[in-house]
Structure formats: structure tokens, C-alpha cells
Design a protein around this motif. Structure first.
Motif, PDB file in Angstrom:
ATOM      1  N   LEU A   1      40.975 -33.734  -9.032  1.00 31.72           N
ATOM      2  CA  LEU A   1      40.560 -32.331  -9.054  1.00 31.72           C
ATOM      3  C   LEU A   1      39.844 -31.995 -10.360  1.00 31.72           C
ATOM      4  CD1 LEU A   1      41.147 -29.563  -7.387  1.00 31.72           C
ATOM      5  CD2 LEU A   1      42.682 -29.117  -9.283  1.00 31.72           C
ATOM      6  N   SER A   2      40.410 -32.494 -11.484  1.00 25.55           N
ATOM      7  CA  SER A   2      39.813 -32.183 -12.781  1.00 25.55           C
ATOM      8  C   SER A   2      38.382 -32.686 -12.856  1.00 25.55           C
ATOM      9  CB  SER A   2      40.622 -32.829 -13.908  1.00 25.55           C
ATOM     10  OG  SER A   2      41.953 -32.412 -13.831  1.00 25.55           O
TER      11      SER A   2
ATOM     12  N   LEU B   1      36.114 -30.634 -10.411  1.00 25.46           N
ATOM     13  CA  LEU B   1      35.888 -29.244 -10.817  1.00 25.46           C
ATOM     14  C   LEU B   1      35.059 -29.152 -12.088  1.00 25.46           C
ATOM     15  CD1 LEU B   1      39.175 -27.240 -10.136  1.00 25.46           C
ATOM     16  CD2 LEU B   1      37.053 -27.282  -8.843  1.00 25.46           C
TER      17      LEU B   1
ATOM     18  N   LEU C   1      31.415 -29.922 -11.178  1.00 23.15           N
ATOM     19  CA  LEU C   1      30.798 -28.785 -10.486  1.00 23.15           C
ATOM     20  C   LEU C   1      30.621 -27.614 -11.442  1.00 23.15           C
ATOM     21  CD1 LEU C   1      32.643 -28.831  -7.044  1.00 23.15           C
ATOM     22  CD2 LEU C   1      30.283 -29.461  -7.512  1.00 23.15           C
ATOM     23  N   GLY C   2      31.611 -27.422 -12.316  1.00 19.81           N
ATOM     24  CA  GLY C   2      31.533 -26.337 -13.284  1.00 19.81           C
ATOM     25  C   GLY C   2      30.357 -26.505 -14.229  1.00 19.81           C
ATOM     26  N   LEU C   3      30.124 -27.759 -14.643  1.00 20.95           N
ATOM     27  CA  LEU C   3      28.981 -28.024 -15.525  1.00 20.95           C
ATOM     28  C   LEU C   3      27.670 -27.704 -14.823  1.00 20.95           C
ATOM     29  CD1 LEU C   3      30.023 -31.331 -17.336  1.00 20.95           C
ATOM     30  CD2 LEU C   3      29.487 -29.140 -18.406  1.00 20.95           C
ATOM     31  N   ILE C   4      27.571 -28.129 -13.551  1.00 26.09           N
ATOM     32  CA  ILE C   4      26.344 -27.815 -12.808  1.00 26.09           C
ATOM     33  C   ILE C   4      26.184 -26.300 -12.697  1.00 26.09           C
ATOM     34  CG2 ILE C   4      25.150 -28.056 -10.601  1.00 26.09           C
ATOM     35  CD1 ILE C   4      26.753 -30.675 -10.211  1.00 26.09           C
ATOM     36  N   ALA C   5      27.293 -25.628 -12.365  1.00 23.08           N
ATOM     37  CA  ALA C   5      27.242 -24.163 -12.217  1.00 23.08           C
ATOM     38  C   ALA C   5      26.813 -23.499 -13.517  1.00 23.08           C
ATOM     39  CB  ALA C   5      28.610 -23.628 -11.777  1.00 23.08           C
TER      40      ALA C   5
ATOM     41  N   ILE D   1      37.528 -22.807 -15.353  1.00 25.58           N
ATOM     42  CA  ILE D   1      37.967 -24.107 -14.826  1.00 25.58           C
ATOM     43  C   ILE D   1      38.742 -24.871 -15.890  1.00 25.58           C
ATOM     44  CG2 ILE D   1      37.135 -26.399 -14.143  1.00 25.58           C
ATOM     45  CD1 ILE D   1      34.874 -24.941 -12.629  1.00 25.58           C
TER      46      ILE D   1
ATOM     47  N   LEU E   1      42.604 -25.976 -15.668  1.00 25.92           N
ATOM     48  CA  LEU E   1      43.041 -27.378 -15.713  1.00 25.92           C
ATOM     49  C   LEU E   1      44.097 -27.577 -16.797  1.00 25.92           C
ATOM     50  CD1 LEU E   1      39.628 -29.195 -15.158  1.00 25.92           C
ATOM     51  CD2 LEU E   1      41.510 -28.957 -13.528  1.00 25.92           C
TER      52      LEU E   1
END
Lengths: 172, 205, 200
Positions: free
Chosen positions: B7-8, B11, B14-18, C174, C178
């Protein structure tokens, strides 16, 4: 954590599922999930059934009644009806359908019921003041990055943590 | 164990892309280039001089003339009843209720048609409705209303009717009563109903 | 472009059908996560079970990222999507009261409905209690009306207030989540309660 067996779904996977449901709700309807709003609709239609004039004159109830809209025929009521059915389907699927009072062995059933009613009343009251509960205000609000969502979330969980010590006997 | 590790990784990537993505503001009302091209080809955003003159003579409240030339030009000469929104101020906050509304037809005009067409295209692209342009602008107005060509017999009956109407209009616009140009610059009334996006009701209310 | 129903003016009946289907998914997700168990939910506050934290934050992050990507693909008009209206006083006080209700009653409204569906009797009483609480609020509304509307800020997004893009704030959320997941899993080891976990 996996020693518990696979009774429940992995929490992260369940979170993903819940997140996708929430996203679908945003994409299809532009709004998130909710729960307390449906309970309010029940109360509003109840009050209005008992005394229509009173409900219409109240600043609070009158916001939710008008000739062309019935409080029970609303988006949230149908959604919560779906939660009821969905919960039942999932419980049946995983073999968890059973009448049961869940509590710490240290307290009696009667006490647990009393606490459930008090807790419910507080939650119901707070959700009206705070414009939504954990679903409608916190979860949905956090997904849209709204400040209200984060504030309500922190207030709910912060208070629950702060009070946890005093109510420990009910749970552990 | 490690659902959390998977998950880490997912996520955070994806967070970096976002975080890198530019945050565009989509608007469901705006038109893309193709839709705009279609609208331009249909050409129903043009109001003819005769239609406009007729509306002005009848004081038709459905039409609002908007002069998109500069303030100086507007003050030197403008059509009766026109308000001035200089082209470079088109999207100023104060004009928004005038160019983004549903109450009436706005008719943009300038000397020719360039500025008015540009103003129409810009507002239409933003999704505003009810804006039009005056066909041929002031130049056309002058040759049609102020100095109309007398039709010859070969032009047919209809051209003759038009000509008569134009002579009447000329009389109306240049006659004794119309000489005082300053009194024509009455302040346009603000249209009340603004076009609004439908907002979604949400939360637990 | 989404949101589909408000933009395409879809009929009320279909809207309500979609509401039911979304609720169905909501209920299944909650029940499968174990939110139908009050002791599992309460475990969050004693450290022996942090499912609430994991599910709650994973879900809001998935939806948040989904919205950022849908927006980037031009598939959703975010100006139409509902953003919660922020009234400082009522959000904080309401949240504090709800927090008290959570630790005393062991549910929140959504989870109580889900738990009642599979036969949890305490959850049914919690739902009844919620209705009473809402009725009390409605009956005493004149007392709270002023507080209810005090300090209105409006439907403001945290990203706009901080002046950062949604995606960047998303990344920060995020990373924070985490970290909390990691702490949560450590807490689950430290405050392990086999006796409770067995029963859940």
C-alpha cells in the motif's frame, strides 16, 4: 494481524473498496456518502406526521419539508437503506448473522444498552450541530480536502481518544 | 504481513504523480475548439442591422447593445441605448453580470466586426449564452441606415420594403429628436438573473 | 464529464436507484471491514485494533487521489462537487460531542446501521438513541440556532487555504497516513488483546 485468520477483509483492502464506492458517488452524483442525514429525515417525517403545523413552523424541521419534497424520498434515505441491505448481504456471506450484544464481559447487557442509547443520542445531536457525521462530514470532507472535514475528523477522534480512559471498562 | 508495504509503495507513487500533475480547472460549461467551430459555422450569433434597428425603434427591452470599442470612441459616437464595455476590460468582475446572463440578448458591436467577433468568441468559449454581434458593425450601420442605397426595380419587391423601413429608421435616428447624442447614453439596467451552475446538495443535510 | 447525474439532469428515480446501489457498496465495505463490531471499532482508542484508522484513511485517500486523477483527465467538473461548508464553532463543538458519543456508544451512525443489519442488538439501540438525539436537537433548536451558524467560513478547501495544489496536499496526507498506519500496527502489537480479538 493476520493471525486473526481471514474473518474480516484486510483493512487496507476494505479501505480501497470503501474509497472506490466513495469515488463512484462523487463521479455519479457529485456528493459523497452520508448516514446521519437519513436519520434526520426519519425524525423530520416523524415529527411532521405527529404535528404537521408544528413541524412547519419550526425553524429546524421546516428546512426539510415542503410540498414537493418528501423527507423520506431523499438520496440519503435510499443510500442508508442500501447500507442496511449491503450490511446484511455481507454479514450473510461471511456467516456473521446473529443476534448479539457486543460488550466487555465486565459490564452487564443492561448497562451496554444504556450506554448505546446515550452514545447514540450524543452522536445524533452532535451530527446535527456539526453538519454531518463520520461519513458525511469527516470521510467525505477529507476526500474533497475540505477544512470542515479535517476539523470534524480531528474533533471526533481527538475527543474519543481523550475520553477513552474513562470508559475503558466498557470495552476491555 | 505486509499489505502495508504494498500500500505504501502504491500510494506514495500515485501521490507523487498527483503532486506533479497540473491542477486544471475543468468546467462543464466551457466549449472546446470543435464545439466552438460548429457554433461559428452555424452563424446564428449574428443580428442584422435591420433587426436591430427595428428593435431599437420599438424600444425592445430584449436587446442590449454593447459597444466594445474604447471609452473615447464610445463617447465620440455610439448607438442609442448602447452601454460601453471596452474590449480589454471584457472579463472585469464588474461586467460579469452583463455578459453572463440569461435575461436578454446582448449585441456586441465595434466599427467593423473584428472586436465584436472576438468578444463573442471569448464569451462563448467560456460558456456564456445570449451574446450576439451586430452584422457589419457601425460601418454597415452607416451604409444601411444613414445612407441606404435605393434599390433598382430589378431588386424586387422585398428590397423595396427594406428600403422604406430603412428610410423610416433614418428618420428616427437622425431626426430632430435624436440629435442630442448625450441623452442616448442612458445607463443600462443590470440584468438580475445570472446563469448559475447547478450546485450539488451534499453532506448530511 | 462528471458528475453525471447533476450535469445530464438524470431523472429522480435513477438518482435514487444509484443512491441505493452506492449505499449497498458502502454497507458491504463497512461490514467486510469489521465496522459492524463495536469492540473492533472501540479498539482504535485502546490500541488493540486500529482497523478504523486503516480503513478510514485508506478510503479517503483513494477517493481523494481518484478525484485528482479524474480532474486531470477532464472527466469531472470539481466546481460542482460538494465541498462541506465550514462553520468553525459548530464543526468543533459538534465533533467533540460526536467523539463523546463514539467512545460511549461504540458506533457512529453509518456503522450502527450496518451492525444493526447483521443483528447487533446494541447497534439497534444506538440507532434509536441517534434518533432521540436528533429529536432533542430539533426540539431545542432555538437554543443552538445562533451557534449553528456562527463563524461561517464557507466551503473552503484546505489546499486553497494553504495555497498548494490538491495533488501536493494529497501527497502530504498520504505520507501522514502511512506514518499513522505504521504507528497503528506497532500499537496493535504493544496493546494486543488476544481475548478480545478472538471474540470479534
Amino acid at each position: 494481524m493476520e493471525k486473526k485468520g481471514n474473518k474480516y477483509m484486510n483493512p487496507y483492502l476494505a479501505g480501497l473498496l470503501l474509497g472506490l464506492v466513495l469515488l463512484a458517488s462523487f463521479y455519479l452524483t457529485g456528493r459523497g456518502l452520508g448516514a446521519s442525514g437519513a436519520m434526520k429525515s426519519v425524525v423530520v417525517s416523524g415529527v411532521s406526521a405527529v404535528n404537521k403545523d408544528y413541524a412547519e413552523s419550526s425553524h429546524y424541521y421546516s428546512k426539510y419539508i415542503s410540498d414537493d419534497k418528501k423527507p423520506m424520498k431523499s438520496w440519503l434515505v435510499l443510500e442508508v437503506f442500501g447500507v442496511l441491505v449491503g450490511g446484511f448481504i455481507s454479514g450473510a456471506f461471511s456467516g456473521r448473522l446473529k443476534f448479539k450484544i457486543e460488550k466487555s464481559p465486565k459490564i452487564t447487557n443492561k448497562k451496554r444498552i444504556r450506554l448505546a442509547i446515550i452514545g447514540g443520542a450524543l452522536f445524533g445531536f452532535g451530527s446535527q450541530l456539526g453538519r454531518g457525521c463520520t461519513s458525511g462530514a469527516a470521510l467525505t470532507g477529507m476526500a474533497t480536502l475540505s477544512i470542515a472535514g479535517y476539523v470534524v475528523m480531528m474533533a471526533i477522534f481527538g475527543t474519543a481518544f481523550a475520553l477513552a480512559y474513562f470508559f475503558r471498562k466498557n470495552w476491555i | 504481513m505486509k499489505a502495508r508495504y504494498i500500500l505504501s509503495i502504491v500510494l506514495v507513487s500515485l501521490g507523487l504523480i498527483a503532486a506533479i500533475l497540473p491542477q486544471n480547472q475543468n468546467s462543464s460549461l466551457e466549449l472546446d475548439a470543435k464545439q466552438l467551430l460548429n457554433e461559428i459555422q452555424v452563424e446564428n450569433y449574428v443580428i442584422s442591422i435591420d433587426e436591430m434597428a427595428n428593435a431599437m425603434i420599438n424600444d425592445d427591452p430584449e436587446y442590449q447593445l454593447i459597444d466594445v470599442r474604447s471609452k473615447e470612441e464610445y463617447e465620440k459616437f455610439s448607438l442609442p441605448g448602447a452601454m460601453n464595455i471596452p474590449f480589454d476590460q471584457l472579463f472585469n468582475e464588474e461586467w460579469a453580470p452583463y455578459i453572463d446572463q440569461v435575461a436578454r440578448k446582448n449585441v456586441f458591436y465595434c466599427n467593423g466586426t473584428t472586436l465584436a467577433s472576438d468578444a463573442w468568441m471569448l464569451t462563448r468559449q467560456k460558456g456564456y449564452k445570449n451574446n450576439y454581434i451586430l452584422k457589419g458593425g457601425l460601418n454597415n450601420w452607416y451604409t444601411t441606415i444613414i445612407e441606404p442605397d435605393e434599390p433598382t426595380l430589378t431588386n424586387g419587391q422585398e428590397a423595396m420594403y427594406d428600403y422604406q423601413a430603412r428610410l423610416g429608421a433614418k428618420q428616427f435616428f437622425t431626426g430632430a429628436g435624436a440629435a442630442d447624442n448625450s441623452s442616448n447614453k442612458k445607463k443600462a439596467k443590470k440584468p438580475v438573473p445570472r446563469r448559475k451552475k447547478k450546485m450539488v446538495a451534499g453532506g448530511c443535510s | 464529464m462528471g458528475p453525471i447525474i447533476p450535469l445530464f439532469e438524470i431523472s429522480e428515480e435513477i438518482n435514487l436507484l444509484i443512491a441505493f446501489l452506492i449505499g449497498l457498496g458502502f454497507g458491504i465495505a463497512l461490514e467486510q471491514a469489521g465496522f459492524s463490531s463495536s469492540r473492533k471499532l472501540a479498539g482504535m482508542f485502546y490500541g488493540y485494533d486500529t482497523t478504523v484508522l486503516k480503513v478510514f484513511f485508506t478510503a479517503s485517500i483513494v477517493a481523494m487521489l481518484g478525484l485528482v486523477f479524474l480532474n486531470d483527465l477532464g472527466m469531472i467538473d470539481m466546481s460542482i462537487v460538494y465541498v462541506n461548508d465550514y462553520y468553525i464553532a459548530s464543526a468543533i463543538i459538534g465533533g467533540v460531542i460526536m467523539g463523546g458519543g463514539f467512545i460511549i456508544g461504540g458506533f457512529c451512525p453509518g456503522t450502527s446501521v450496518c451492525a444493526a443489519a447483521i443483528g447487533k442488538i446494541d447497534a439497534m439501540y444506538f440507532v434509536g438513541g441517534s434518533l432521540i438525539g436528533i429529536l432533542i436537537f430539533g426540539q431545542t433548536y432555538p437554543l443552538w440556532e445562533k451557534l449553528h451558524f456562527a463563524q461561517h467560513i464557507g466551503p473552503v478547501k484546505l489546499s486553497d487555504t494553504l495555497g498548494v495544489k490538491d495533488g501536493l496536499l494529497g501527497l502530504i496526507v498520504i505520507i501522514a497516513a502511512l506514518l499513522m498506519f505504521w504507528i497503528g500496527e506497532m500499537a496493535e502489537k504493544r496493546f494486543k488483546r488476544e481475548d478480545i480479538s478472538k471474540e470479534l
